[in-house]
Design an enzyme around this catalytic site. Structure first.
Site, PDB file in Angstrom:
ATOM      1  CD  GLU A 517     -63.313 -11.204  46.167  1.00 56.17           C
ATOM      2  OE1 GLU A 517     -63.989 -12.012  46.805  1.00 56.17           O
ATOM      3  OE2 GLU A 517     -63.781 -10.387  45.367  1.00 56.17           O
TER       4      GLU A 517
HETATM    5  C1  LIG Z   1     -54.829 -11.317  39.095  1.00 53.55           C
HETATM    6  C2  LIG Z   1     -54.938 -10.563  40.359  1.00 53.55           C
HETATM    7  C3  LIG Z   1     -55.913  -9.607  40.518  1.00 53.55           C
HETATM    8  C4  LIG Z   1     -55.970  -8.828  41.668  1.00 53.55           C
HETATM    9  N1  LIG Z   1     -56.869  -7.810  41.765  1.00 53.55           N
HETATM   10  C5  LIG Z   1     -56.780  -6.950  42.818  1.00 53.55           C
HETATM   11  C6  LIG Z   1     -57.565  -5.762  42.863  1.00 53.55           C
HETATM   12  O1  LIG Z   1     -58.361  -5.495  41.995  1.00 53.55           O
HETATM   13  N2  LIG Z   1     -57.384  -4.919  43.915  1.00 53.55           N
HETATM   14  C7  LIG Z   1     -56.508  -5.186  44.922  1.00 53.55           C
HETATM   15  O2  LIG Z   1     -56.383  -4.381  45.822  1.00 53.55           O
HETATM   16  N3  LIG Z   1     -55.771  -6.308  44.919  1.00 53.55           N
HETATM   17  C8  LIG Z   1     -55.868  -7.192  43.894  1.00 53.55           C
HETATM   18  N4  LIG Z   1     -55.097  -8.322  43.874  1.00 53.55           N
HETATM   19  C9  LIG Z   1     -54.201  -8.589  44.976  1.00 53.55           C
HETATM   20  C10 LIG Z   1     -54.560  -9.819  45.784  1.00 53.55           C
HETATM   21  O3  LIG Z   1     -55.600  -9.534  46.654  1.00 53.55           O
HETATM   22  C11 LIG Z   1     -53.264 -10.248  46.511  1.00 53.55           C
HETATM   23  O4  LIG Z   1     -52.458 -10.827  45.524  1.00 53.55           O
HETATM   24  C12 LIG Z   1     -53.500 -11.169  47.636  1.00 53.55           C
HETATM   25  O5  LIG Z   1     -54.057 -10.483  48.702  1.00 53.55           O
HETATM   26  C13 LIG Z   1     -52.224 -11.860  48.123  1.00 53.55           C
HETATM   27  O6  LIG Z   1     -51.173 -10.972  48.270  1.00 53.55           O
HETATM   28  P1  LIG Z   1     -49.747 -11.320  47.615  1.00 53.55           P
HETATM   29  O7  LIG Z   1     -49.997 -11.743  46.223  1.00 53.55           O
HETATM   30  O8  LIG Z   1     -48.857 -10.178  47.840  1.00 53.55           O
HETATM   31  O9  LIG Z   1     -49.249 -12.600  48.415  1.00 53.55           O
HETATM   32  P2  LIG Z   1     -48.460 -12.599  49.810  1.00 53.55           P
HETATM   33  O10 LIG Z   1     -49.185 -11.750  50.787  1.00 53.55           O
HETATM   34  O11 LIG Z   1     -47.049 -12.320  49.551  1.00 53.55           O
HETATM   35  O12 LIG Z   1     -48.663 -14.099  50.261  1.00 53.55           O
HETATM   36  C14 LIG Z   1     -47.812 -15.163  49.811  1.00 53.55           C
HETATM   37  C15 LIG Z   1     -48.326 -16.469  50.412  1.00 53.55           C
HETATM   38  O13 LIG Z   1     -48.256 -16.430  51.827  1.00 53.55           O
HETATM   39  C16 LIG Z   1     -49.502 -16.773  52.406  1.00 53.55           C
HETATM   40  N5  LIG Z   1     -49.669 -16.001  53.630  1.00 53.55           N
HETATM   41  C17 LIG Z   1     -49.477 -14.677  53.810  1.00 53.55           C
HETATM   42  N6  LIG Z   1     -49.717 -14.350  55.094  1.00 53.55           N
HETATM   43  C18 LIG Z   1     -50.077 -15.475  55.737  1.00 53.55           C
HETATM   44  C19 LIG Z   1     -50.450 -15.802  57.084  1.00 53.55           C
HETATM   45  N7  LIG Z   1     -50.504 -14.896  58.039  1.00 53.55           N
HETATM   46  N8  LIG Z   1     -50.737 -17.082  57.364  1.00 53.55           N
HETATM   47  C20 LIG Z   1     -50.690 -18.034  56.418  1.00 53.55           C
HETATM   48  N9  LIG Z   1     -50.350 -17.792  55.149  1.00 53.55           N
HETATM   49  C21 LIG Z   1     -50.054 -16.538  54.804  1.00 53.55           C
HETATM   50  C22 LIG Z   1     -50.537 -16.425  51.347  1.00 53.55           C
HETATM   51  O14 LIG Z   1     -51.687 -17.229  51.502  1.00 53.55           O
HETATM   52  C23 LIG Z   1     -49.787 -16.747  50.068  1.00 53.55           C
HETATM   53  O15 LIG Z   1     -49.938 -18.102  49.787  1.00 53.55           O
HETATM   54  C24 LIG Z   1     -55.058  -9.095  42.723  1.00 53.55           C
HETATM   55  C25 LIG Z   1     -54.117 -10.100  42.575  1.00 53.55           C
HETATM   56  C26 LIG Z   1     -54.035 -10.829  41.419  1.00 53.55           C
HETATM   57  C27 LIG Z   1     -52.977 -11.873  41.297  1.00 53.55           C
END
Ligand SMILES: Cc1cc2nc3c(=O)[nH]c(=O)nc-3n(C[C@H](O)[C@H](O)[C@H](O)COP(=O)(O)OP(=O)(O)OC[C@H]3O[C@@H](n4cnc5c(N)ncnc54)[C@H](O)[C@@H]3O)c2cc1C
Length: 866
Positions: A517
């Site tokens: 989220e």
């Molecule tokens: C256990 C689990 C359950 C989930 N359930 C769902 C679900 O039901 N449905 C769904 O659609 N998604 C789900 N997700 C996805 C979740 O919403 C994403 O993992 C999340 O949005 C972050 O994306 P990412 O993991 O690809 O990280 P990335 O986007 O790769 O981010 C990596 C890091 O960079 C930082 N970052 C990225 N962009 C910026 C910026 N512009 N400025 C500053 N910092 C930044 C982030 O904060 C993070 O620390 C789930 C994820 C997990 C791990």
């Protein structure tokens, strides 16, 4: 020697008088202008005020009426709108239009989502306490309370978390069924559509209690009640979609998931490559207009067991069938998981937790138009729909998980720290241990305050986008920090995993709460302050909207009004910050007269400083705010600290000013102010403009920043107070599942705490005797029997002591395993990262054990008596 001739003397006197008069005039003008700015006087009052000052100065001997009246005349002329627009607001309007950064459609929709409330009061620098205190107290209906005391309590008792996370890596079938039958998955679905129709407060408290027993179960309950098909259908679904799905979702006959995240679209979810193309295709033997979908999603919670898949994708309409152009935008659809072409079924293994999470894919899957949520009318509205739902949902789910984790950590750690003795005393008595323990106590109170307040806001119809963002990152960061504190205090007892470990699962899965989220770094540094500044600032949003208005005349009119207010706001914050800093907020009015009045005053003072610095930060950094994330992150911290302070003061009032909590509230307030000052100092030290840096420092901290947080003595008292069973400890941890069964993994702590507390006086005598060498503790002797023999304790006392000793022994024992008990036999090979199987996996019913593990019960050695 003479002083001079009489005329020289009279000249000197006249000069002195003139100097005095000039000084008096400067003071008068200074005070007058300061008062006008401080009270945020409207322009006509400025004109009148400077007129009065000018006349007074001229009459009192300044002469030159025209000169003294110039300010009043200029300000008076500014009252003429046409002139004002020509010389002031018009040129600024043009400049703002030129420098305004380009905002994408999805960014704009995210910014526009939700509502503002108390955050706007904080941004205003002059919070209206009535707006805070009138928010309803966290309350539940009788039906909701009965649900929490009944089915929630029951399901908690059914869950053996070790079995869930180690043996099954899933909830047992009977727990799945119970959750479905009792309506846990339909809490947010209205009664009209067969759901429980619970308030946000109730949803939050149900998730809290379940998650305090098992994170996997908590997340399983949370997801269908969070952003997903149920909520989207309730808000945007067509009548046919509602009739088809909502009842089934409410009864758990459909298990939903929502797929937004993709391998190349995580935080930047709007950049998804998943696509839908509007075209004709065949559905149920007929040629119909529909969408050909291709998607590759991952991390989707409940996907492996879902029967109904919510999908977000970019919709293209090359032949303009929908009349919305070629690029329609992000669109949402609901696709049955057994629909031909849907690939689903494999699992991820997030933080080794047992809840269901996995990928889903589809390639050129044709679905009819009525699979789109809300039908064709809502095509292209997907991002706005998601952002609106997120504003409310994020205020409920993660704050519930974070807060319950902190309360759970406090409950078990306070018991353990009293039961566990080293160096002859309970470890909780040691000053070093008391420090993290006090942090647990303070966090439990303040995050529960913020959780309850925010859920109440949602129940009053708000969708607090900024507050939900700040609360999400602050609560889950606190969850991480407090789990660290709890783990540290437990030492090896919490490190050794097994059936009797009650902390490790929460500790290990905290990164899930941090990531979902809106990952915390992004939420803190990009979203909270920037969105807050735009939405909750009293003038900025209006100015930007005016600058974006394609009708220049209307735009300038709106800008002129907003800009005038903005100038006034800025002057008010400059004078207000300086004045309240100088007087330590002594003249701020507070809504109460009891001991908490001082904290309301301080909160006002720092809110005003925040409004000033926030305003200048936005004005100076402008479009660079997205890049200057360290500054905006610290501003987000200040805003969230102000919010936490507000929530704590509100909780204290709502609960009837419980005297026992007053010292705790004082300690929290002192800590938050120290944190705010630290954040301000770092903002000032790193602000890219030297002049503004200097001015901000002087205006916000004219006497310096000296806050140091709660004292060691205050913290120690809090830590000691929570080491005994009783009403205070119960209140701090209210809402979590508590067992008193000595055979339960947390119940044994409660049992031991009672017994150890009952034996306290006897035990100290016993320990003194050991120290003196009158009794020896050895594995081959019964020390209690020796103590009776030595006359240290009586036979009756020995019974009490022995009960405490045995209970302690059960608590400090950890699990061990036969050498091969931890190996997983028969595990299906995992697909390699990047090489996951592309074929649809065989489906299985929710609640059945996954093929990936073969359950094998760990053998634990019975706790041997010392
Ligand atoms: C256990 C689990 C359950 C989930 N359930 C769902 C679900 O039901 N449905 C769904 O659609 N998604 C789900 N997700 C996805 C979740 O919403 C994403 O993992 C999340 O949005 C972050 O994306 P990412 O993991 O690809 O990280 P990335 O986007 O790769 O981010 C990596 C890091 O960079 C930082 N970052 C990225 N962009 C910026 C910026 N512009 N400025 C500053 N910092 C930044 C982030 O904060 C993070 O620390 C789930 C994820 C997990 C791990």
């Amino acid at each position: 020697m003479e002083d001079g001739t009489p005329w020289q003397h009279s000249l000197g006197v006249a000069g002195e008088r003139e100097a005095e008069m000039t000084f008096l005039m400067i003071v008068l003008w200074g005070v007058g202008l300061f008062a006008l700015a401080l009270n945020r006087a409207p322009l006509w009052v400025w004109a009148a005020g400077t007129g009065v000052l000018g006349l007074g100065t001229a009459i009192a001997g300044g002469g030159g009426f025209a000169g003294w009246l110039v300010p009043a005349i200029v300000l008076g002329l500014m009252l003429v709108p046409g002139l004002r627009k020509l010389v002031v607001s018009g040129p600024v309007y043009g400049m703002v239009k030129r420098i305004l950064p380009r905002v994408s459609r999805t960014e704009q929709e995210a910014l526009d989502a939700g509502t503002v409330g108390w955050d706007a009061d904080l941004f205003s620098g002059q919070p209206d306490w009535n707006n805070l205190l009138k928010i309803r107290k966290p309350t539940l209906s009788a039906e909701e309370q009965a649900f929490i005391d009944g089915p929630v309590e029951e399901v908690c008792a059914m869950i053996d978390d070790w079995d869930v996370r180690h043996n099954r890596v899933d909830l047992p079938p009977e727990v799945w069924q119970f959750l479905k039958d009792k309506g846990f998955f339909g809490m947010l679905i209205s009664k009209e559509h067969g759901g429980l129709g619970f308030s946000a407060q109730a949803q939050s408290m149900v998730v809290s209690k379940v998650a305090s027993r098992s994170v996997a179960a908590g997340i399983t309950v949370m997801v269908p009640n969070s952003l997903g098909p149920g909520e989207l259908l309730e808000k945007y679904g067509t009548e046919a979609q509602k009739a088809k799905y909502l009842k089934r979702l409410a009864k758990g006959l459909e298990v939903p998931c929502f797929a937004l995240t993709a391998p190349y679209a995580g935080s930047d979810a709007a950049s998804m490559r998943d696509v839908g193309v509007v075209t004709h295709g065949e559905y149920q033997g007929k040629k119909v207009l529909g969408v050909e979908l291709s998607w590759d999603k991952r991390y989707i919670t409940l996907a492996p067991v879902a029967t109904l898949l919510g999908l977000a994708f970019q919709l293209h309409d090359p032949d303009n069938h929908l009349g919305k152009g070629e690029n329609v935008g992000i669109t949402l659809a609901l696709v049955p998981a057994d629909y031909p072409g849907v690939e689903i079924g494999r699992r991820h293994y997030p933080a080794r937790a047992a809840f269901m999470n996995g990928p889903t894919r589809g390639n050129k899957v044709f679905v009819p138009m009525d699979f789109l949520i809300g039908g064709a009318d809502y095509a292209g509205q997907g991002w706005r729909m998601l952002m609106e739902c997120l504003s409310a949902g994020r205020a409920i789910s993660l704050p519930a998980i974070g807060t319950t984790s902190i309360k759970h950590a406090l409950r078990v750690t306070s018991a353990y720290a009293r039961i566990r003795r080293q160096f002859g005393i309970a470890v909780g008595m040691m000053e070093g241990v008391a420090e993290p323990m006090a942090r647990l106590v303070k966090s439990a109170y303040q995050f529960e305050a913020a959780r309850g307040l925010t859920a109440s806001m949602v129940d009053e119809g708000q969708k607090p986008s900024v507050i939900s963002a700040l609360l999400k990152y602050r609560t889950t960061e606190a969850q991480r920090d407090r789990y660290n504190d709890a783990m540290d205090i437990h030492g090896g007892r919490a490190v050794q995993d097994g059936p009797s470990n009650y902390l490790f699962a929460g500790y290990a899965t905290t990164p899930v709460a941090i990531t979902v989220e809106g990952a915390n770094i992004l939420t803190r540094t990009l979203i909270t302050f920037a969105q807050g500044a735009l939405r909750a600032h009293p003038y900025l949003y209006a100015e930007i909207q005016a600058a974006q208005n394609p009708n220049k005349i209307q735009g300038l009119d709106a800008f002129d009004t907003a800009f005038g207010g903005h100038l006034n706001f800025m002057l008010g914050n400059m004078t207000g910050s300086f004045w309240h800093g100088l007087t330590q907020a002594a003249f701020v009015s507070a809504p109460v007269t009891h001991r908490m009045a001082k904290w309301y005053r301080q909160l006002h003072r720092y809110a005003q400083g925040f409004a000033l610095v926030g305003d200048w930060t936005v004005a100076f950094l402008g479009g660079d705010l997205k890049r200057k994330q360290r500054i905006s992150g610290r501003m987000a911290d200040i805003l969230s600290d102000l919010y936490l302070m507000s929530a704590v003061l509100k909780r204290y009032e709502d609960e009837g000013r419980i005297e026992e909590d007053a010292a705790l509230v004082d300690a929290i307030m002192a800590d938050r102010i120290a944190a705010i000052e630290a954040s301000f100092r770092t903002v000032f030290a790193n602000f890219p403009n030297g002049v503004l840096r200097f001015l901000m420092r002087v205006l916000v901290f004219p006497l310096g920043a000296h806050a140091h947080g709660a004292s060691d003595r205050e913290n120690y008292r809090l830590a000691r107070a929570v080491l005994k069973p009783g009403a205070w400890r119960d209140r701090l941890t209210a809402g979590i599942y508590v067992s008193f069964d000595p055979d339960d993994r947390t119940g044994l702590l409660e049992d031991a705490l009672e017994k150890v507390t009952a034996a306290e006086e006897i035990e100290s005598r016993f320990v003194r005797a050991i120290k003196k060498g009158e009794v020896t503790r050895r594995l081959d002797r019964d020390a209690i029997e020796d103590a009776v023999a030595a006359g240290v304790v009586t036979a009756e006392e020995a019974v009490i002591l022995r009960a405490a000793d045995e209970a302690t022994d059960r608590v400090i024992r950890v699990d061990d395993f036969a050498p091969d008990a931890l190996a997983r036999h028969g595990a299906a090979p995992a697909a390699k990262a990047g090489g996951a199987a592309r074929k649809p996996a065989p489906r299985r019913a929710a609640g059945k054990r996954p093929a990936v593990t073969k359950p094998r019960r760990a053998k634990t050695r019975p706790a041997a008596a010392e």
